[in-house]
Design an enzyme around this catalytic site. Sequence first.
Site, PDB file in Angstrom:
ATOM      1  N   VAL A 286      27.902  35.739  22.649  1.00  0.00           N
ATOM      2  CA  VAL A 286      27.763  35.464  21.216  1.00  0.00           C
ATOM      3  C   VAL A 286      28.723  34.354  20.794  1.00  0.00           C
ATOM      4  O   VAL A 286      28.383  33.485  19.984  1.00  0.00           O
ATOM      5  CB  VAL A 286      28.024  36.746  20.398  1.00  0.00           C
ATOM      6  CG1 VAL A 286      27.966  36.444  18.916  1.00  0.00           C
ATOM      7  CG2 VAL A 286      27.022  37.815  20.757  1.00  0.00           C
ATOM      8  N   ASP A 333       9.002  -7.494   2.495  1.00  0.00           N
ATOM      9  CA  ASP A 333       8.113  -8.322   1.687  1.00  0.00           C
ATOM     10  C   ASP A 333       8.929  -9.076   0.661  1.00  0.00           C
ATOM     11  O   ASP A 333      10.068  -8.734   0.408  1.00  0.00           O
ATOM     12  CB  ASP A 333       7.194  -7.403   0.879  1.00  0.00           C
ATOM     13  CG  ASP A 333       5.833  -7.260   1.499  1.00  0.00           C
ATOM     14  OD1 ASP A 333       5.649  -7.813   2.584  1.00  0.00           O
ATOM     15  OD2 ASP A 333       4.994  -6.597   0.889  1.00  0.00           O
ATOM     16  N   THR A 733      30.776  33.028   7.770  1.00  0.00           N
ATOM     17  CA  THR A 733      31.838  32.127   7.296  1.00  0.00           C
ATOM     18  C   THR A 733      31.626  30.694   7.776  1.00  0.00           C
ATOM     19  O   THR A 733      31.637  29.758   6.998  1.00  0.00           O
ATOM     20  CB  THR A 733      33.227  32.633   7.718  1.00  0.00           C
ATOM     21  OG1 THR A 733      33.116  33.222   9.000  1.00  0.00           O
ATOM     22  CG2 THR A 733      33.736  33.657   6.750  1.00  0.00           C
TER      23      THR A 733
HETATM   24  P1  ADP Z   1       3.155 -11.616  -0.645  1.00  0.00           P
HETATM   25  O1  ADP Z   1       2.805 -10.208  -0.984  1.00  0.00           O
HETATM   26  O2  ADP Z   1       4.137 -11.721   0.466  1.00  0.00           O
HETATM   27  O3  ADP Z   1       3.565 -12.439  -1.795  1.00  0.00           O
HETATM   28  P2  ADP Z   1       0.343 -11.835  -0.052  1.00  0.00           P
HETATM   29  O4  ADP Z   1      -0.041 -11.610   1.366  1.00  0.00           O
HETATM   30  O5  ADP Z   1       0.093 -10.766  -1.025  1.00  0.00           O
HETATM   31  O6  ADP Z   1       1.860 -12.292  -0.072  1.00  0.00           O
HETATM   32  O7  ADP Z   1      -0.361 -13.129  -0.583  1.00  0.00           O
HETATM   33  C1  ADP Z   1      -0.395 -14.286   0.164  1.00  0.00           C
HETATM   34  C2  ADP Z   1      -1.035 -15.364  -0.616  1.00  0.00           C
HETATM   35  O8  ADP Z   1      -2.398 -15.038  -0.883  1.00  0.00           O
HETATM   36  C3  ADP Z   1      -0.400 -15.582  -1.980  1.00  0.00           C
HETATM   37  O9  ADP Z   1       0.615 -16.508  -1.911  1.00  0.00           O
HETATM   38  C4  ADP Z   1      -1.542 -16.098  -2.790  1.00  0.00           C
HETATM   39  O10 ADP Z   1      -1.672 -17.488  -2.607  1.00  0.00           O
HETATM   40  C5  ADP Z   1      -2.743 -15.424  -2.182  1.00  0.00           C
HETATM   41  N1  ADP Z   1      -3.120 -14.229  -2.946  1.00  0.00           N
HETATM   42  C6  ADP Z   1      -2.349 -13.170  -3.249  1.00  0.00           C
HETATM   43  N2  ADP Z   1      -3.019 -12.258  -3.949  1.00  0.00           N
HETATM   44  C7  ADP Z   1      -4.270 -12.738  -4.102  1.00  0.00           C
HETATM   45  C8  ADP Z   1      -5.470 -12.253  -4.722  1.00  0.00           C
HETATM   46  N3  ADP Z   1      -5.505 -11.077  -5.336  1.00  0.00           N
HETATM   47  N4  ADP Z   1      -6.552 -13.016  -4.670  1.00  0.00           N
HETATM   48  C9  ADP Z   1      -6.530 -14.203  -4.038  1.00  0.00           C
HETATM   49  N5  ADP Z   1      -5.459 -14.717  -3.445  1.00  0.00           N
HETATM   50  C10 ADP Z   1      -4.334 -14.002  -3.460  1.00  0.00           C
HETATM   51 MG    MG Z   2       1.106  -8.915  -0.963  1.00  0.00          MG
END
Ligand code: ADP
Ligand code: MG
Length: 908
Positions: A286, A333, A733
């Site tokens: 134990v 990101d 304890t």
């Molecule tokens: P992050 O999240 O790193 O800023 P994303 O991968 O979301 O990058 O976006 C990359 C690129 O795609 C952006 O810089 C923009 O030019 C384009 N983008 C982002 N969101 C959209 C969308 N909803 N529709 C079209 N193009 C987009």
């Molecule tokens: Mg994005």
Amino acid sequence: MAGDHGGQKESWHTLDAAAVMEKLATSPQGLTADERRRRLAEYGKNEIKEEKKVSPLVVFLRQFRSILIGILIAAALVSVFLGEIVDTIAIMLIVILNAAVGFANEWQAEKAIDALKKMLGLSATVLVNGSQVEVDSKDIVPGDVLVLEMGKKVPADAYVIHSATLQADESALTGESVPVEKAVCSLEEETPLSGKRNMVFMGTTIVNGRGRAVVTATGMNTEFGEIAGLTESIKDEETPLSRRLNVLGRQISIISVLVAVLIVVAGLLQNRELQEMFMTAVSLAVAVIPEGLPAVVTLTLAIGIRHMYNKKCLIRHLSASETLGTVSIICTDKTGTLTKNEMTLKEIYTPGHFTDVGGAGYEPEGDFTRDGQVIDPTADEGIRAFLRAGLFCNHAVLEEMDEEWKILGMPTEGALVVAAHKAWIPEYTLDIQNIKKEFSFDSSRKRMTTILDAGGNNHAYSKGAPEVISGLSSFYLKDGEILPMDDAARNEFLEVYESMAKKGLRVLAVAEKELGNELPETAEEGEKDLVFLGFAGIIDPPREEVKEALRTCDSAGIGVIMITGDSALTAKAVADSVGLESDGVLGAADIDELSDEELADRLWKTRILARVTAEHKLRIVGILSEAGAVVAMTGDGINDAPALKKADVGIAMGIKGTDVAKEASDIILVDDNFDSIVEGIHEGRREYDNIQKFTRYLLSSNIGEIIAIAGGLLMNLPLVLLPIQILWINLVTDGVAALAIGAEPAESDIMKHRPREIDRPVLDRKAMLMITVIGAWIGLLTLFVFIRSYEADIDEARTMAFTGIIIFELINVLNFRSFRWNLTNIGILSNPFIVAALVASVIIQVAVIYIPWFQVFLSTVPMPAMDWIILAALGLPLLFAGELYKYIVRKKGEKIKPGRERGYLSSS
Ligand code: ADP
Ligand code: MG
């Protein structure tokens, strides 16, 4: 569940949309809030009932699996044969006490994990009276109209009433990995599940396009409900640490059995009584095993999950909280993590003109100005076309709630919606049914296109990364004229783009195309020969707290790499504004060119990666892991899932993350904030430190017990401590004290040294030496107080030894609050749990000695008050020695390695 709408035998797929609507008594506008409430009461929650719920009995029975229990039960049986019924009862009491304490701890932990499962719920967007509302997936009812879009998890079974290239990944249900395109149609009765193109099913995910669907079945009535048990939930799996502790525990158990056998044999050779030897052996077994340890570890980790949640890290796997403490590189990101993701369109470039857009936040109020002059945006054809394309190629919804304007959907898209509303043009109202096709955004395409039918005249609207859209454009609109795109024009536009990106603006290009009655099937057809309309310059302010968090990472030896889909220039500008140092930027093309070794080398200095796709992320995780780093990787898109799974800690964005990313992650970052990752690491380090502290504390206590008993045996004394007394110490304890150590606040320099290596053993040689010295000290003291009086009265001597070892242990707790800092540094009262544990333990011990019931149970006798003081006086030098040792070690300048010294890659 009541009602006939929900039965899964219904052949919904054979009906047309109108019939489905009628049967479900709903409309394309959705239900009213009242009706939804009523139906929820009727049909119940939309959830899959879990097959097996752990019952308290199971948890209780689980406590009897250990080696210790085996030894004890065998011991109890042997005592029956020896005719020692009192011993049998005592041993059985130990067994029950052990099980009870283990049960209480494990049940607590189980409940904590249950609570966590509740927090993991996903949300869904439905129409309530025509407006989009985000609701908990569990509250979905039959008749609800779901708003579906790329990245969303389908929350229930539903009949499709609108599909713009809506595609679902149904592999979770059918095993088929090719996405199924959905359509509005009626099908044959005998269509198999995989062929039901007009239905979407719970548990599947939308991987492209958008659409709407009416819920036909919820909860256990769904197809998914039928194969229930496949739900992915948190597993209470072993963490690497608990695995190592279990190994340690097993080794200790084996040693204990060997030692016990040895002792019995030695004792018998000395001609001692068999029965006495037998009890001694049980005592030793134990004493050796730290009974309280597994329970305390589990409970500490479970409590830790709650702490992490308070720091906005939602832990999806128990082991993640532990790994988080060892992270050496964060790949983060940009958008939302380093910045606020509160996007406002500030500047519009239409060929030949810059227009500034005023206003703040999402409120659709603000002037359009050109060279300081307010202009009427509706009178400018370029601006009108630009805003319309931005609005129609969009999922975001702007709405006013409680006098506050909000965006439902992606902030990037929201910025375009708000800008369009600032220049409101009535004909811009969008009927969702007119959207015929959608080629959705993802991180490798970097663009998105929708195709609208405006009365037999189809029109494509696109937006995306500037170089991508300009590459797809064959024309541009300038002052009302459509001109062919030549190299000069394209270069001019790209120069404008650069100048905007350099200012830190997030730049999006917008384009459109007349299609007539043509309806392209593929993205290639739909996105060629576009007419370029202009650029949107969007600001996304950096988060203020990131600067400080980056400095913390620096001193904590944690490398930070920004991985963004955005352009190199914008990325650099944002990095500068938050103080992320880097010698340049690596673009997608650079990354492709470099070999793995070269890239590993470059990553040490270049910490900004731009225009990165999900495939790059996966490669980078691989390279960094290969180099020996523990990698935390953030992600939000559907393509990010493999990288999130591969990273040691996959972190999904709570706000902007897709359901797919969340499900692939270990941790969900509730507020998307970079600072919360760092806070989570801080918490992870604290937890690990504390687990290490109380593990060593408990083991030192065990060594004390062993020395006292084995010493007594060698000196031919009667048994110094009874088995039940030892177990009492270990469970009650020590257990309470260990839990209190688990609550110890973080040491002030916890983020000023490098991450610990993940595979470092819980006990290194120095630690072994330390706990042995302390244990021996305590054991010998105990032996000493026993020897003083055993000849006069054995029960009194045992009571002294029993109380003594507890007092010494309680004093010793203070030594284990920190391995390096004096009590004066960390504050004597800084951990109230310690104070409470000490006070409670003393009170309990007083009760044990003076209350008759306990006296029988633990074989104690009342002790004169003076003896308490003697015991305390004997124990105090232990604390002084510990304090002195820490002081000397610190003065001698045994510095912990500061983070910066070695960098974060072993190759550098
Ligand atoms: P992050 O999240 O790193 O800023 P994303 O991968 O979301 O990058 O976006 C990359 C690129 O795609 C952006 O810089 C923009 O030019 C384009 N983008 C982002 N969101 C959209 C969308 N909803 N529709 C079209 N193009 C987009
Ligand atoms: Mg994005």
